[in-house]
Design a protein around this motif. Structure first.
Motif, PDB file in Angstrom:
ATOM      1  N   GLY A  59       0.782  -1.225   0.000  1.00  0.00           N
ATOM      2  CA  GLY A  59       0.000   0.000   0.000  1.00  0.00           C
ATOM      3  C   GLY A  59       0.814   1.274   0.000  1.00  0.00           C
ATOM      4  O   GLY A  59       0.273   2.362   0.243  1.00  0.00           O
ATOM      5  N   LYS A  60       2.110   1.151  -0.274  1.00  0.00           N
ATOM      6  CA  LYS A  60       2.977   2.336  -0.253  1.00  0.00           C
ATOM      7  C   LYS A  60       3.590   2.584  -1.620  1.00  0.00           C
ATOM      8  O   LYS A  60       3.629   1.704  -2.472  1.00  0.00           O
ATOM      9  CB  LYS A  60       4.099   2.131   0.769  1.00  0.00           C
ATOM     10  N   ALA A  61       4.072   3.795  -1.809  1.00  0.00           N
ATOM     11  CA  ALA A  61       4.785   4.126  -3.032  1.00  0.00           C
ATOM     12  C   ALA A  61       6.203   3.547  -2.973  1.00  0.00           C
ATOM     13  O   ALA A  61       6.736   3.276  -1.894  1.00  0.00           O
ATOM     14  CB  ALA A  61       4.851   5.645  -3.199  1.00  0.00           C
ATOM     15  N   ARG A  62       6.780   3.365  -4.144  1.00  0.00           N
ATOM     16  CA  ARG A  62       8.159   2.887  -4.194  1.00  0.00           C
ATOM     17  C   ARG A  62       9.069   3.956  -3.602  1.00  0.00           C
ATOM     18  O   ARG A  62       8.926   5.149  -3.901  1.00  0.00           O
ATOM     19  CB  ARG A  62       8.563   2.577  -5.634  1.00  0.00           C
ATOM     20  N   GLU A  63      10.021   3.540  -2.773  1.00  0.00           N
ATOM     21  CA  GLU A  63      10.897   4.509  -2.133  1.00  0.00           C
ATOM     22  C   GLU A  63      12.358   4.104  -2.287  1.00  0.00           C
ATOM     23  O   GLU A  63      12.693   2.929  -2.379  1.00  0.00           O
ATOM     24  CB  GLU A  63      10.562   4.647  -0.640  1.00  0.00           C
ATOM     25  N   TYR A  64      13.190   5.092  -2.284  1.00  0.00           N
ATOM     26  CA  TYR A  64      14.630   4.909  -2.381  1.00  0.00           C
ATOM     27  C   TYR A  64      15.163   4.286  -1.101  1.00  0.00           C
ATOM     28  O   TYR A  64      14.760   4.657   0.008  1.00  0.00           O
ATOM     29  CB  TYR A  64      15.286   6.270  -2.627  1.00  0.00           C
ATOM     30  N   VAL A  65      16.103   3.351  -1.239  1.00  0.00           N
ATOM     31  CA  VAL A  65      16.735   2.715  -0.085  1.00  0.00           C
ATOM     32  C   VAL A  65      18.224   3.072  -0.006  1.00  0.00           C
ATOM     33  O   VAL A  65      18.697   3.582   1.004  1.00  0.00           O
ATOM     34  CB  VAL A  65      16.578   1.181  -0.150  1.00  0.00           C
ATOM     35  N   SER A  66      18.939   2.805  -1.092  1.00  0.00           N
ATOM     36  CA  SER A  66      20.384   2.989  -1.050  1.00  0.00           C
ATOM     37  C   SER A  66      20.931   2.989  -2.465  1.00  0.00           C
ATOM     38  O   SER A  66      20.312   2.425  -3.379  1.00  0.00           O
ATOM     39  CB  SER A  66      21.032   1.858  -0.244  1.00  0.00           C
ATOM     40  N   SER A  67      22.087   3.607  -2.657  1.00  0.00           N
ATOM     41  CA  SER A  67      22.723   3.611  -3.970  1.00  0.00           C
ATOM     42  C   SER A  67      24.238   3.642  -3.816  1.00  0.00           C
ATOM     43  O   SER A  67      24.769   3.991  -2.760  1.00  0.00           O
ATOM     44  CB  SER A  67      22.248   4.788  -4.818  1.00  0.00           C
TER      45      SER A  67
END
Length: 115
Positions: free
Chosen positions: A41-49
């Motif tokens: 139920g959430k939007a895609r989010e950045y984790v790490s790069s």
């Protein structure tokens, strides 16, 4: 570029998992590699790069200090070592790579953290 993510699974709170994203095909002129996630139920989010040369590593505030991103040149993988997992980390984890203004995505791997 083709990306194949693996390593997801079910783990208890406080546990650890290591994700891997195999990178194949054209790997010239890649700028950066990253992990994103999408919880229920959430939007895609950045984790790490991480930059292609490995010199720059970046983390979202929510995972800083718990996750470590790395590249394995011998295996051609982008790895994400996840520790101290909580139910809030439950999501499908996606890897991507960037070449110029193009992004290439893998298919995702499910991580479920039980309380």
């Amino acid at each position: 570029v083709q990306l194949q993510a693996s390593g997801g699974g079910l783990v208890q709170t406080g546990g650890s998992l290591r994700l891997a994203c195999e990178v194949s095909g054209r790997t010239d002129n890649l700028n950066a590699l990253a992990w994103f996630r999408q919880g229920p139920g959430k939007a895609r989010e950045y984790v790490s790069s991480i930059t292609w040369d490995g010199d720059g590593r970046y983390y979202s505030d929510s995972v800083k200090g718990r996750f470590i991103i790395s590249r394995d040149d011998a295996k051609n993988t982008l790895d994400l070592q996840m520790s101290s997992l909580t139910p809030e980390d439950t999501a499908i984890y996606y890897c991507n790579v960037q070449r110029g203004n193009l992004l290439y995505w893998g298919q995702g791997t499910q991580v479920t953290v039980s309380s």
